[in-house]
Design an enzyme around this catalytic site. Structure first.
Site, PDB file in Angstrom:
ATOM      1  N   PHE A   1      -1.845   8.054   4.609  1.00  0.00           N
ATOM      2  CA  PHE A   1      -2.491   8.714   5.677  1.00  0.00           C
ATOM      3  C   PHE A   1      -3.798   9.283   5.291  1.00  0.00           C
ATOM      4  O   PHE A   1      -4.256  10.414   5.652  1.00  0.00           O
ATOM      5  CB  PHE A   1      -1.660   9.539   6.415  1.00  0.00           C
TER       6      PHE A   1
ATOM      7  N   LYS B   1       5.545   3.811  17.261  1.00  0.00           N
ATOM      8  CA  LYS B   1       5.617   2.708  16.124  1.00  0.00           C
ATOM      9  C   LYS B   1       6.814   3.068  15.155  1.00  0.00           C
ATOM     10  O   LYS B   1       7.064   4.036  14.619  1.00  0.00           O
ATOM     11  CB  LYS B   1       4.156   2.758  15.478  1.00  0.00           C
TER      12      LYS B   1
ATOM     13  N   ASN C   1       0.845  -1.305  -0.009  1.00  0.00           N
ATOM     14  CA  ASN C   1      -0.056   0.046  -0.012  1.00  0.00           C
ATOM     15  C   ASN C   1       0.888   1.293   0.007  1.00  0.00           C
ATOM     16  O   ASN C   1       1.997   1.137   0.490  1.00  0.00           O
ATOM     17  CB  ASN C   1      -1.017   0.036   1.183  1.00  0.00           C
TER      18      ASN C   1
ATOM     19  N   ASN D   1       4.855   6.126   3.350  1.00  0.00           N
ATOM     20  CA  ASN D   1       4.095   6.727   2.319  1.00  0.00           C
ATOM     21  C   ASN D   1       4.038   8.300   2.577  1.00  0.00           C
ATOM     22  O   ASN D   1       3.124   8.715   1.580  1.00  0.00           O
ATOM     23  CB  ASN D   1       2.894   5.874   2.202  1.00  0.00           C
ATOM     24  N   THR D   2       4.368   8.881   3.581  1.00  0.00           N
ATOM     25  CA  THR D   2       4.496  10.253   3.640  1.00  0.00           C
ATOM     26  C   THR D   2       5.979  10.676   3.636  1.00  0.00           C
ATOM     27  O   THR D   2       6.708  10.590   4.551  1.00  0.00           O
ATOM     28  CB  THR D   2       3.844  10.698   5.025  1.00  0.00           C
TER      29      THR D   2
ATOM     30  N   SER E   1       5.308   5.123   8.833  1.00  0.00           N
ATOM     31  CA  SER E   1       4.826   4.961   7.493  1.00  0.00           C
ATOM     32  C   SER E   1       5.907   5.182   6.363  1.00  0.00           C
ATOM     33  O   SER E   1       6.319   6.718   6.409  1.00  0.00           O
ATOM     34  CB  SER E   1       3.428   5.811   7.016  1.00  0.00           C
TER      35      SER E   1
ATOM     36  N   ASN F   1       5.928  -1.264  11.462  1.00  0.00           N
ATOM     37  CA  ASN F   1       5.138  -0.778  10.283  1.00  0.00           C
ATOM     38  C   ASN F   1       5.507  -1.770   9.158  1.00  0.00           C
ATOM     39  O   ASN F   1       6.077  -2.644   9.164  1.00  0.00           O
ATOM     40  CB  ASN F   1       5.209   0.376  10.034  1.00  0.00           C
TER      41      ASN F   1
END
Length: 359
Positions: free
Chosen positions: A114, A211, A110, A175-176, A173, A240
């Site tokens: 967010f 996390k 993915n 993805n940011t 994450s 994560n």
């Protein structure tokens, strides 16, 4: 997997992953699927950070991003549920398509970024359930275009301290852009000190967990452990999704960018978990995440040093009955092995996992 679960999976897999996810949330909101009564076994109870978990299995953040169905998730058999990641302002996330099933590997990639409805929407839902039983954590993040990302985390603490059983600071994450840079020691130290100060000023003081990513070298893990210990953080969630790509069978889809979760993440995340347990010692709370899809994998996370475990991707492939099956399997194991508590297993394979290479 039951016939009903197979039928449900086949139906959902006719839709693209993001639509299927939305449909599953809608089903839970409507009271479906109907699960059996959650298993209650004294040997599965875990007391941690002042909270009494009925069993050690939780739903990880990322599924219920907007705090729509935490109580329905608890009804499936989870001992706790974590909602979010929630950012101060609503944001759409990255362009679609951004979720990819790797069915042959029982994995997902993915790059959501967010996507969520923001603090106000989640707060309204959590305020409405205040006073209900069940442990519900809130995972907080920063907006992609924020000028003060640490301020975003402070805002999350202030906003949700009164409603969250615990808070998770998510800086892992992939993805940011730039978010994982906050795991570097100098930035992390400032972040954690300000988060802990925000909690002290809030109307309630829930435990705070950090996390982290699985894609860290030993020196980075050491720095994180030092800052966690030095800033009175209550625990660590490992881990994560990964940006690494172990050998996969899913062809071109495996080359999509984003974070990989599911079965292929199990070894890497469990090694990182064991290394953190070694660094943090026996008293720090650790939640193990990554590749949990059975009672055996959940138990192995505990053997590697986890107090609690979480899953998400495993349920995509095994269906909504998975948490109940895992908890039942853990109870059978405790009975067979004559354990007084599931916690008696913790660290029994710690050295084995900590000795494996991270790469």
């Amino acid at each position: 997997m039951s016939v009903l679960d197979r039928f449900g999976q086949k139906l959902l897999f006719t839709f693209d992953p993001e639509t299927a996810h939305s449909l599953s949330i809608a089903a839970l909101r409507c009271g479906l699927p109907v699960a059996g009564r959650p298993i209650r076994d004294e040997r599965l109870k875990v007391g941690l950070c002042g909270l009494d978990f009925p069993n050690p299995l939780g739903m990880a953040a990322g599924y219920d991003k907007n705090a729509e169905v935490p109580d329905a998730l608890l009804g499936l058999g989870f001992g706790f549920a974590e909602v979010g990641t929630v950012t101060p302002l609503p944001q759409a996330g990255n362009p679609k398509p951004r979720i990819f099933r790797l069915t042959a590997d029982e994995a997902v990639i993915n790059r959501l970024g967010f996507n969520n409805e923001g603090h106000a929407a989640a707060e309204k839902r959590l305020a409405a359930r205040k006073g209900r039983p069940g442990i519900v954590g809130v995972n907080i993040g920063a907006n992609k275009d924020s000028a003060d990302r640490i301020g975003d985390y402070e805002s999350g603490v202030s906003r949700f301290a009164a409603y969250a059983s615990y808070l998770t600071v998510n800086i892992s994450s992939p993805n940011t852009p730039g978010l994982r840079n906050m795991q570097a020691r100098e930035q992390l130290g400032e972040l954690l000190s300000r988060v802990v100060a925000a909690r002290a000023a809030a109307s309630a003081q829930p435990p705070v967990f950090l996390k982290i990513a699985p894609d860290l070298v030993e020196a980075e893990l050491e720095d994180i452990a030092a800052e966690v210990a030095g800033n009175r953080v209550d625990g660590v969630i490992v881990s994560n999704t990964t940006i690494s790509r172990p050998p996969l069978r899913s062809g071109d889809t495996a080359r999509e960018t984003g974070g990989l979760s599911g079965r292929p993440l199990f070894d890497r995340s469990t090694i990182a978990l064991a290394r953190m347990r070694k660094l943090l010692g026996p008293d720090m709370a650790i939640i193990g995440v990554g590749g949990v899809d059975s009672a055996d994998t959940a138990l192995e996370k505990i053997r590697a040093g986890a107090d609690l475990v979480q899953l998400y991707t495993g349920m995509i492939y095994a269906g909504p009955a998975l948490p109940g099956r895992i908890v039942a399997g853990m109870a059978r194991f405790a009975e067979t092995e004559r354990l007084k508590s599931i916690r008696d297993l913790r660290d029994s394979h710690l050295d084995r996992w900590a000795s494996k290479p991270l790469s």
